[in-house]
Motif scaffolding. Structure first.
Motif: not given
Length: 452
Positions: A272-276
């Motif tokens: 999981w990506s915060l940036d995405s």
């Protein structure tokens, strides 16, 4: 005079006034937070230098708007510019604009200008010097944003003449900021004047990197998402059901965009990506901006998905060999999200706008293609996009080139500054652990170490 001001104040609706007052306060936080977002994207040694342009925007735009910006955008008169009747805010006090005082209307619209400018100056991130940013903001807000705002919202030829549907700024906000940031970045890659002739500056592509400060992105995600609800809801300039709907569709569109982008990244990487998630939310907010007062909830849900998919593909451009070969730099992701997303959102508004939803706020429109059969609206929206992009891109490129002609205002940082990180040379402080030359041997006590 005071009696006239108070008499006009009595004519204003106090509920609507409080509502827009609160929206203005919430929306103001977007401006510096855009800088925090850019600081989060940037290499850690460029963090504060990427935040500062947005901070400078607040002060510079506030002065420019007071002196001449408001009258150019919302003065009476021409197809492109307003007249000069409100220069230095003469007569802008409590006279009702709709149901709120003119001075509050002006302040709310100032936040729009400052937000667009804060996004636009992201083109300077990681390669541009800070000093030229101030004259750029002054010239750009006067010659680019204010005329475009007048064309769309102030009685100009796009709004009054053609009848574009642009609720809160698909073109004046997103296409304009995205095109401007792209023009700045392109000039930094291919400067024409002093930056090109300097022996200490080499226009080049810079390597991609991971976000330097994910906590900055997290803070930006929270504040921008929440404040954008007030941004769209307050655009009605009154507390009515259309403002409630605008808030709800904005949140839903941002949510579907965030989840779509995050899930695609997860299925590609297994993480999981915060940036995405952040980029997906931004793409959803971009998609809903021009249509927040014209579409229903199911449409907003699909707008968010569409925006995330398209903007994510546009973001891939900067990772290609084409980008490296042609020095394409989009470190603030403004082209992929705001420019591409703004174009898509503006055109989609012409396709899916509903006159029934617009009527929630007492607004009469002809609607869009699919729900109301208004095919004309599609080409009207396309014309708005073409005018907005051309005006913003060409005008911004000319402004940054003009500034680059002036000794001392070279826009491109030196090779040494870019290699070491702009925080080392451009700012007194930093957002990361940098040891400054005057503190290499620093000890809290002047006497040195103390034996215990």
């Amino acid at each position: 005079m005071a009696a006239q001001v108070l008499a006009a104040w009595d004519e204003c609706d106090k509920t609507d006034t409080v509502f827009i007052l609160v929206c203005t306060v919430f929306c103001w936080t977007i401006v510096p937070t855009v800088g925090i977002a850019y600081g989060g994207y940037s290499w850690k040694r460029n963090g504060l230098a990427s935040v500062m342009p947005a901070v400078l925007t607040i002060a510079t735009c506030s002065i420019q708007w007071f002196v001449i910006g408001y009258t150019l955008a919302y003065g009476e008169g021409g197809y492109v510019f307003g007249d000069f009747q409100y220069t230095f805010h003469r007569g802008v006090l409590s006279e009702p604009v709709g149901t709120i005082p003119a001075i509050l209307f002006s302040e709310f619209q100032l936040v729009f200008e400052a937000t667009v400018c804060a996004i636009a100056v992201g083109g300077f991130c990681e390669r541009g010097r800070l000093l030229p940013v101030i004259p750029f903001i002054l010239l750009w807000s006067t010659l680019i944003y204010c005329p475009l705002a007048h064309m769309v919202w102030g009685g100009g030829f796009l709004g009054e003449g053609l009848g574009v549907l642009d609720f809160a700024g698909g073109t004046p906000v997103h296409v304009c900021s995205g095109a401007t940031a792209t023009a700045i970045s392109l000039y930094l890659s291919y400067p024409i004047f002093r930056s090109r002739r300097s022996d200490y500056r080499t226009p080049t592509h810079i390597r991609l990197h991971r976000p330097g400060n994910s906590f900055g992105q997290l803070i930006a995600l929270i504040i921008i998402w929440g404040s954008w609800l007030a941004f769209d809801a307050g655009t009605t300039l009154a507390l009515n059901f259309q403002s409630v709907m605008a808030l709800c569709v904005t949140n839903l569109c941002a949510s579907s965009g965030a989840l779509t982008w995050a899930c695609i990244t997860y299925f590609e990487t297994g993480k999981w990506s915060l940036d995405s998630t952040f980029m997906g939310a931004i793409s959803g907010l971009v998609m809903i901006t021009p249509s927040a007062g014209f579409i229903d909830m199911p449409t907003a849900f699909f707008f968010g998905i569409l925006g995330a998919v398209v903007c994510r593909q546009a973001l891939r451009i900067k990772s290609t060999d084409f980008a490296r070969h042609w020095r394409w730099v989009d470190n603030g992701d403004t082209f992929a999200t705001h420019c591409v997303g703004g174009v898509l959102a503006t055109v989609a508004t012409g396709l899916f706008a509903q006159k029934e939803v617009a009527a929630y706020g007492g607004v009469v429109v002809d609607g869009g293609v699919f729900f109301d059969g208004n095919i004309r609206q599609l080409w009207v929206q396309v014309v708005e996009v073409l005018v907005g992009f051309t005006w913003s891109f060409i005008g911004s490129f000319m402004i940054v080139a003009l500034i680059d002609c002036i000794p001392g205002l070279e826009v491109l940082a030196t090779d040494k500054e870019i290699m070491a990180g702009l925080d080392t040379f451009q700012t007194e402080e930093s957002l990361c652990d940098i040891v400054f030359p005057d503190e290499e041997d620093y000890c809290p006590l002047s006497g040195g170490n103390i034996e215990l």
